[in-house]
Scaffold this motif. Structure first.
Motif, mmCIF file in Angstrom:
data_model
loop_
_atom_site.group_PDB
_atom_site.id
_atom_site.type_symbol
_atom_site.label_atom_id
_atom_site.label_comp_id
_atom_site.label_asym_id
_atom_site.label_seq_id
_atom_site.Cartn_x
_atom_site.Cartn_y
_atom_site.Cartn_z
ATOM 1 N N LEU A 165 2.842 -9.649 -5.125
ATOM 2 C CA LEU A 165 2.514 -8.623 -6.000
ATOM 3 C C LEU A 165 1.091 -8.045 -5.740
ATOM 4 O O LEU A 165 0.248 -9.045 -5.445
ATOM 5 C CB LEU A 165 2.727 -8.876 -7.338
ATOM 6 C CG LEU A 165 4.060 -8.550 -7.979
ATOM 7 C CD1 LEU A 165 4.967 -9.608 -7.307
ATOM 8 C CD2 LEU A 165 4.092 -8.536 -9.497
ATOM 9 N N ALA A 166 0.904 -6.744 -5.489
ATOM 10 C CA ALA A 166 -0.538 -6.076 -5.347
ATOM 11 C C ALA A 166 -0.781 -5.089 -6.279
ATOM 12 O O ALA A 166 0.194 -4.616 -6.824
ATOM 13 C CB ALA A 166 -0.593 -5.770 -4.210
ATOM 14 N N SER A 167 -1.938 -4.800 -6.811
ATOM 15 C CA SER A 167 -2.467 -3.586 -7.557
ATOM 16 C C SER A 167 -3.042 -2.802 -6.722
ATOM 17 O O SER A 167 -3.572 -2.985 -5.461
ATOM 18 C CB SER A 167 -3.146 -4.145 -8.611
ATOM 19 O OG SER A 167 -4.298 -4.765 -8.238
ATOM 20 N N GLU A 193 0.850 -1.108 -0.057
ATOM 21 C CA GLU A 193 0.221 0.082 0.114
ATOM 22 C C GLU A 193 0.937 1.191 0.053
ATOM 23 O O GLU A 193 0.495 2.270 -0.689
ATOM 24 C CB GLU A 193 -0.797 0.075 1.246
ATOM 25 C CG GLU A 193 -2.078 -0.890 1.217
ATOM 26 C CD GLU A 193 -2.817 -0.920 2.398
ATOM 27 O OE1 GLU A 193 -2.615 -0.166 3.463
ATOM 28 O OE2 GLU A 193 -3.560 -1.849 2.909
ATOM 29 N N ALA A 194 2.018 1.160 0.765
ATOM 30 C CA ALA A 194 2.829 2.259 0.929
ATOM 31 C C ALA A 194 3.765 2.655 -0.454
ATOM 32 O O ALA A 194 3.785 3.834 -0.735
ATOM 33 C CB ALA A 194 3.856 2.196 2.018
ATOM 34 N N GLN A 195 3.942 1.493 -1.105
ATOM 35 C CA GLN A 195 4.834 1.713 -2.362
ATOM 36 C C GLN A 195 3.991 2.111 -3.352
ATOM 37 O O GLN A 195 4.449 2.920 -4.212
ATOM 38 C CB GLN A 195 5.549 0.388 -2.487
ATOM 39 C CG GLN A 195 6.653 -0.085 -1.387
ATOM 40 C CD GLN A 195 7.439 -1.179 -1.923
ATOM 41 O OE1 GLN A 195 8.373 -1.659 -1.360
ATOM 42 N NE2 GLN A 195 6.688 -1.927 -2.902
ATOM 43 N N LEU A 196 2.684 1.623 -3.540
ATOM 44 C CA LEU A 196 1.856 2.020 -4.471
ATOM 45 C C LEU A 196 1.550 3.720 -4.443
ATOM 46 O O LEU A 196 1.455 4.430 -5.184
ATOM 47 C CB LEU A 196 0.521 1.324 -4.234
ATOM 48 C CG LEU A 196 0.558 -0.383 -5.019
ATOM 49 C CD1 LEU A 196 -0.659 -1.056 -4.368
ATOM 50 C CD2 LEU A 196 0.647 -0.186 -6.457
ATOM 51 N N ALA A 197 1.148 4.114 -3.062
ATOM 52 C CA ALA A 197 0.860 5.265 -2.825
ATOM 53 C C ALA A 197 2.094 6.328 -3.333
ATOM 54 O O ALA A 197 1.875 7.366 -4.061
ATOM 55 C CB ALA A 197 0.802 5.634 -1.472
ATOM 56 N N TRP A 198 3.453 5.949 -3.233
ATOM 57 C CA TRP A 198 4.505 6.463 -3.517
ATOM 58 C C TRP A 198 4.593 6.543 -4.907
ATOM 59 O O TRP A 198 4.848 7.819 -5.712
ATOM 60 C CB TRP A 198 5.871 6.028 -2.830
ATOM 61 C CG TRP A 198 6.830 6.689 -3.356
ATOM 62 C CD1 TRP A 198 7.527 7.672 -2.990
ATOM 63 C CD2 TRP A 198 7.876 6.191 -4.411
ATOM 64 N NE1 TRP A 198 8.894 8.134 -3.549
ATOM 65 C CE2 TRP A 198 8.812 7.365 -4.844
ATOM 66 C CE3 TRP A 198 7.681 5.103 -5.682
ATOM 67 C CZ2 TRP A 198 9.810 7.092 -5.493
ATOM 68 C CZ3 TRP A 198 8.615 5.105 -6.507
ATOM 69 C CH2 TRP A 198 9.561 6.013 -6.563
ATOM 70 N N ALA A 199 4.380 5.520 -5.586
ATOM 71 C CA ALA A 199 4.664 5.358 -7.017
ATOM 72 C C ALA A 199 3.452 6.168 -7.701
ATOM 73 O O ALA A 199 3.877 6.856 -8.985
ATOM 74 C CB ALA A 199 4.706 3.775 -7.475
ATOM 75 N N ARG A 200 2.081 6.077 -7.430
ATOM 76 C CA ARG A 200 1.183 6.762 -7.972
ATOM 77 C C ARG A 200 1.499 8.179 -7.986
ATOM 78 O O ARG A 200 1.108 8.758 -9.168
ATOM 79 C CB ARG A 200 -0.061 6.487 -7.428
ATOM 80 C CG ARG A 200 -1.267 7.153 -8.015
ATOM 81 C CD ARG A 200 -1.241 7.005 -9.585
ATOM 82 N NE ARG A 200 -1.422 5.527 -10.012
ATOM 83 C CZ ARG A 200 -1.204 5.038 -11.184
ATOM 84 N NH1 ARG A 200 -0.850 5.985 -12.175
ATOM 85 N NH2 ARG A 200 -1.540 3.916 -11.672
ATOM 86 N N SER A 201 1.906 8.704 -6.896
ATOM 87 C CA SER A 201 2.071 10.022 -6.481
ATOM 88 C C SER A 201 3.507 10.662 -7.783
ATOM 89 O O SER A 201 3.410 11.656 -8.437
ATOM 90 C CB SER A 201 2.940 10.759 -5.497
ATOM 91 O OG SER A 201 3.125 11.810 -5.312
#
Length: 639
Positions: free
Chosen positions: A480-482, A373-381
C-alpha cells in the motif's frame, strides 16, 4: 473382475486433456520477445496427434482458462479485434484439432459476458458447466452433454458408446469477476450441482467424465470451496476426472501424502484423475479399459493415467522441445500472433533505471511503486471536487511476476525505452480499477493478510530458514502507498510472529500481530479513520479475502482497465524515474539467524548494490541464494 466379464471383449477408450492454456498458442514469450519452448497449444497438438495414433477410440477435452493469460488473449479482447476475424485464434485451432467438449475456467469471465458469449458461439464443440446459471435460473451453457461415439473393441466389433461430460468451475467467479457477473449470472457449490445433475446424466450415459476446473485440496472441504476435486471424486457416478485451475501436474510431487490420493496410479478416492500443468506444458491422458456386463452396461475394468510434457529441462535449466510444430497449424493462427507482437512492441516511454521485481520481498519494488503512482493519479482525479476529496487516499498493488515459477518468472526491464510489452509484464491481468472505503483498523488487517507470504522465523534456530512461504502466490503481497502530500505510508513486519491469516485469508490467530508502527506521515493511523483505497476490481470485490474489501466496501468500479491506466500514466510522463522508496521494513530479529531468498542470476549486479543482501551460494535452478539482513546482523556471519 466379475464372472460376467470373463472372456468379454475389451473396449479401450483414451481421454486426452488440456487445461489452463491461458491463450498460449505459440511457444513464445510476448513479454521478453523470444521463444519459450515450454508452452503452447501448437506444441501440444503434436502430442495429441501421437496419442490418437496409438489408440483409435480417443476423445479430446479442454478444462478451461483458455482465453486469457497472454498478450494474445488481451489483443483479441481489444475493441473490434474479435469482430475483425472469423473465429478467435484459440478456438480456431481447437476446432481444427477436433476437441470433443470443454468447460469454463474462472478466467473465461475476465473480459465480460458479451465477449465470452461471442467466443462460445464460435466453438465447433459443446462447452458445459453445471454450477453456473443465469439469474433467472436458465442455463448459461448446458450443464452437461452426452457424446455418442462409435468405438471399436479389441476384436473389431463396433459399439455405440454414450459418454456423459459434465463441467464445474469455482463459484468464486462471483467474487473475482463481480463487476461482470453481478445480477447477470449465479454460481453455486460444485458438489451441490454435481449431486443434482449426476443421476440425470448417469441414466443417459455409459461413462461419465467430469471436467473439473479445480484442484486437489487437503483436508475437509466446506461448501463453496475453490478446489473440490476430492469431494467430487467421492460422489457416485463419475468415472474419470480431468482437473486444472491450480496449474499443477497430477500425478506429481505437489500431491504427495494427501489422504485419498494415490500419487502413483493417479487416483482420487480410487477414481482415475489427471491434471496437465498450465500454458500447454503437458497433455493429460487417461486410458480406460471397459467391459460389458450381462445387462449390457459398461464398466471400467482397469485404467492408466499419464501426463506427457512438451519439453525437457536439463540440470542447468535449459529447456528443449521434445515435439515439433506443425507448419500448417502454425499458419492457421499466425496473423494474430504477428499482430500481437507488433502491438506489444509499441514504444510508450523511457525509464532512467531498471524496473525489476527482484527485491519485492526484501527491499524496494519500483514496479509496484509505479502501479501505485498511476492508480493514485487516477483515483485523485476521480475524487476531485467530491466530499471525499479531503479523506486520505491509498493505493494497493501486488506483484504478479516476482518468482515462484523459476528464474524467468520475474519482471526485468533494463534502463532505456519502455514498450507496451514491458507494462504488460508488470501488469498482466485485465482487471479494472475500483475504489473501496475502509477504516484504519482494516488497513492494518489488510497488511496482516499480505504478510502471510512470509514464513515465521525462529530466532533460536541455527539452520538457514526460507523467507517466503512457497505455497502462497506472490500476488498475495499487497503493498500500500499514499500520496506524497501525506508524507507516505510506512510500517514494519515482524517475522518472528505467527501469521494472523492463513493462505486462504482465514483469520487463524487473532492474537498474532506482524504489522507494527503503521503510520501515515509521522502519525499513526487511527483505527476509526476513514480511508479510500484504489485497487483492482478483483481485490476490491473480495478476491484473496482481504479485510476492507468486498461489496459492502466498494464505492466505485471503473470500466478503466488497470493496465490502460498504467500505460496512460507512463505515456503522459514519458520519462520514468524508478522509485527506490521502501514503505515497509522488517523488524530486527535480535539474533544471528540466516534468512534466505533465491534470486535469479540476472539479479546479481543489482543485489551487490543492496545493503541487506549477501550471496550465500547457488540456490534453485537458475538462481543464487542470498541471506537477507534485517536490522541487526542476522546473516549468520556472512556480512
Amino acid at each position: 473382475m466379475g464372472e460376467a466379464d470373463r472372456g468379454a471383449s475389451m473396449l479401450r477408450v483414451r481421454l486426452l486433456e488440456t487445461s489452463d492454456l491461458h491463450a498460449c498458442l505459440h511457444p513464445y514469450d510476448y513479454y521478453r520477445a523470444h521463444e519459450n519452448h515450454g508452452v503452447g497449444l501448437l506444441r501440444v497438438a503434436e502430442l495429441i496427434r501421437a496419442a490418437r495414433d496409438e489408440v483409435p477410440n480417443t476423445l479430446l477435452f479442454d478444462n478451461g482458462d483458455t482465453l486469457q493469460g497472454t498478450p494474445l488473449g488481451d489483443y483479441m479482447a481489444q475493441d473490434g479485434h474479435l469482430a475483425a476475424v472469423d473465429v478467435h485464434p484459440m478456438i480456431r485451432l481447437m476446432n481444427r484439432l477436433g476437441y470433443d467438449a470443454a468447460t469454463l475456467g474462472n478466467h473465461e469471465f475476465n473480459f465480460g459476458l458479451s465477449f465470452l458469449q461471442q467466443v462460445l458461439a464460435q466453438t465447433a464443440f459443446p462447452v458445459v458447466c453445471a454450477n453456473v446459471a443465469r439469474v433467472d435460473g436458465g442455463a448459461f451453457v448446458p450443464p452437461f452433454v452426452v457424446l455418442e461415439r462409435d468405438m471399436v473393441d479389441d476384436e473389431g466389433t463396433c459399439h455405440r458408446l454414450k459418454i456423459g461430460v459434465v463441467g464445474f468451475v469455482p463459484p468464486q467467479i462471483m467474487t473475482w469477476d463481480a463487476t461482470h457477473l453481478q445480477d447477470r449470472v449465479q454460481a453455486c457449490d460444485m458438489v451441490e450441482a454435481a449431486r443434482r445433475v449426476l443421476p440425470v446424466l448417469r441414466a443417459q450415459s455409459d461413462v461419465i467424465v467430469a471436467l473439473c476446473h479445480c484442484g486437489i485440496a487437503d483436508g475437509p472441504q466446506e461448501s463453496g470451496a475453490e478446489n473440490m476435486a476430492l469431494s467430487l471424486a467421492a460422489l457416485p457416478g463419475i468415472d474419470a476426472l480431468l482437473l486444472g485451475h491450480t496449474h499443477h501436474v497430477f500425478p506429481g510431487p505437489a500431491h504427495d501424502g494427501l489422504a485419498d490420493v494415490d500419487n502413483e496410479t493417479g487416483t482420487l478416492h480410487g477414481k482415475p484423475a489427471v491434471m496437465p500443468g498450465f500454458w500447454g506444458s503437458h497433455l493429460g491422458l487417461i486410458d480406460l479399459t471397459l467391459t460389458r456386463g450381462v445387462g449390457g452396461e459398461w464398466r471400467c475394468q482397469s485404467f492408466r493415467v499419464e501426463t506427457r510434457p512438451i519439453c525437457a529441462q536439463s540440470a542447468n535449466a535449459t529447456v528443449s522441445p521434445v515435439v515439433t510444430q506443425d507448419p500448417v497449424l502454425t499458419k492457421l493462427v499466425q496473423d494474430e500472433h504477428e499482430a500481437t507482437k507488433v502491438w506489444m512492441a509499441q514504444p510508450v516511454a523511457h525509464t532512467t533505471g531498471a524496473l525489476t521485481t527482484f527485491f519485492t520481498f526484501t527491499g524496494s519494488d519500483p514496479t509496484l511503486a509505479l502501479i501505485n503512482e498511476a492508480q493514485l493519479a487516477w483515483a485523485r482525479s476521480f475524487l476531485a471536487k467530491t466530499e471525499a476529496e479531503a479523506l486520505p487516499l491509498l493505493s494497493a498493488a501486488s506483484p504478479f511476476h516476482a518468482g515462484g515459477a523459476g528464474a524467468a518468472s520475474f519482471v526485468d526491464i533494463p534502463t532505456g525505452p519502455l514498450a507496451l510489452r514491458d507494462l504488460a509484464s508488470i501488469y498482466p491481468y485485465p482487471n479494472t480499477l475500483a475504489l473501496v472505503r475502509c477504516t484504519g483498523a482494516e488497513i492494518q488487517e489488510w497488511l496482516e493478510r499480505a504478510a502471510a507470504v512470509f514464513n515465521r522465523i525462529d530466532p533460536t534456530e541455527a539452520h538457514p530458514q526460507p523467507l517466503l512461504d512457497a505455497s502462497i502466490p506472490s500476488y498475495t503481497f499487497d503493498v500500500l502507498a499514499s500520496e506524497a502530500v501525506n508524507g507516505g505510508l510506512t510500517w514494519e513486519i515482524d517475522l518472528t510472529a505467527p501469521t494472523r491469516y492463513d493462505a486462504e485469508g482465514r483469520l487463524v490467530d487473532p492474537s498474532a500481530r506482524r504489522i507494527h508502527s503503521l503510520k501515515l506521515g509521522s502519525q499513526p493511523i487511527e483505527r476509526e479513520q476513514p480511508v479510500f483505497v484504489v485497487t483492482n476490481s478483483y481485490r476490491a470485490s473480495g478476491g484473496g479475502h482481504f479485510p476492507g474489501t468486498g461489496c459492502e466496501h466498494i464505492v466505485e468500479v471503473s470500466t478503466a482497465r488497470s493496465r490502460d491506466v498504467l500505460a496512460k500514466y507512463v505515456e503522459t510522463r514519458q520519462t520514468i524515474v524508478p522509485s527506490e522508496i521502501q514503505p515497509w521494513h522488517f523488524r530486527p530479529l535480535g539474533a544471528e539467524v540466516t534468512v534466505w531468498v533465491d534470486l535469479p542470476f540476472a539479479a546479481a549486479s543489482l543485489a551487490k548494490q543492496c545493503g541487506n543482501l549477501v550471496r550465500l551460494g547457488e540456490g534453485a535452478v537458475g538462481c543464487d541464494r542470498y541471506a537477507v539482513l534485517t536490522g541487526r546482523d542476522v546473516s549468520g556471519g556472512a556480512r
